[in-house]
Design a protein around this motif. Sequence first.
Motif: not given
Lengths: 275, 300
Positions: A13, A15, A40, A75, A168, A201
């Motif tokens: 998870s 980021a 994230a 990511f 994201r 994020t």
Amino acid sequence: MRILWGSVAVGNSSAVALEGASVSLGGHLVWRDADLEVAAGEFVAVLGPNGAGKSTLLKALLGVVPLSAGTVRVFGRPVRRGNDEVGYLPQRRRFDPDLRIRALDLVRLGLDGDRLGVPLPSRTKEDRVRRMIELVGASAYAERPIGELSGGEQQRILIAQALVTGARMLMLDEPLESLDLNNQQAISDLIRTICERQGVTVLLVAHDVNPILPFVDRVVYVAGGHVLCGKPEEVIRTETLTRLYGAPVEVLKTSDGRLIVVGQHEPVSYHPVDH
Amino acid sequence: MSQPGPSWDLVADVQLLLQFHFMHNAFGAATLVALLAGAAGYFVVLRGQSFAAHMLSQVGFPGAAGAVLVHVAPVFGLIVFCVVAALGIGWVGRTVDAGHRAESAAVASILAFSLGLGLLFFRLYAGSAAGIYSFLFGTILGISDRDVQLTFVVALLGVAALAIFGRQLVFATVDPDVAEARGVRVRRISIAFLVVLALAVAITVQIVGTLLIFALLVAPAASALQLTARPARALALSIVLSLAFTWLGLALAYFSNLPVGFFITSLAFAVYVAIRAVKGALALRTGKQHIRRAWSAAKA
């Protein structure tokens, strides 16, 4: 000297993942051996004195500045320019008041400004742009030229631009600089809302940490050629900050338990922003 | 060469205008020029690069003169000199056309030198003042079939290039840092635009001359951008205005026997001033309304 505070997030998870990362610009080492992992959905404040390499950290994560050593993944993938998952708000002065292009067009450029060829009208893209402008509460002035908007209005438009690809993660370089107190609060609240509701994020470079302190999950500290990270309650302490800035800094606690950071060289008014 | 004057019969006027082959060439070349200049002008004004356009046109002057000296079409010399100068500016970077202090003195010296060099070339060739005159202020005479063909190729290349990278160029202009992060090669595209600008300057000089280049490369776009902040509309309007100034200017020059450069610049200037005046008046009126409303609100 190398300090590591607190725990690091693990797993798929994450980021951002920096491992043993170093950056040199024009033969000058900015920082080295940086290990950093951001999960994230986290809200991360990036702090540090001027010229320590905070903006360079963001640019390394964007793939604009190459690492001289180590690895960086965003990511789970190697960084590259034009990554739709990442939105970027560079440090800047305001737009030229004479710049004749609508706020709306600026958001649209964020969506497909990197493409070649003549832009054709597209209902899907227009809807997407409108939705983002609505999300940041900028619909009232989206049709006006960007140069005519106030600092706070421009900042909302730029957040919409950064998010419009479906990002994201948001990387914001001094987004609160040169805003008045009301707008600092409004923009920080907006960024927090986006972080919480959309699960985005956030990496926010700040000079003045006070407006965002209440909702920061983690603090990344860039100073003296190192990138360090920790929990706010571990970093935001008088002795830690004083050591890192190399100048007296005091952390006060208000009656309702909020922390306030005050630099002692400056007048104890709200905050110094010097460039 | 006194022409019968124009009447209110437009068809007859157009027939009069186009009765000589040199006017066909003038209109053909001028139309192509107006297309590329109008389109490139939008980016020039948006990027604040008027100075670069001016600089390129002056550097083009010795190019044209040199071409005459070695018996080549002047537009060839213009293209070569302008493109080389554009690459030079691009190589030095944006500091030059932003008009920074140290550079602007250096650039001014180079410009003066290049005009002087052009003067020398013309003098060496035949000492003809008419030749210099037409390159400084433009002409509708003496545009050959070959010139029209070359202008066509150059205009086509320029417009095609803008169609391909125009969107990236706008992004790189208004928001260079984000454009860079989104994958636009900002520096590369700036240099590419300078080359397109050089091509536009080279062919525009044929019609309005070195000194009046702003009339077609800046004025139409400046007017268009006053009227709209929408990129597509501003670009289209800039081209339409540029075409209108050029066609009207050519017609007026033909019927009056006065220089075409004068008419094109006057039309461009008149339209710009009119737009600013109307906008100013409107702003004043809304301002007054605001004050009046605030007054009555304060009283109530």
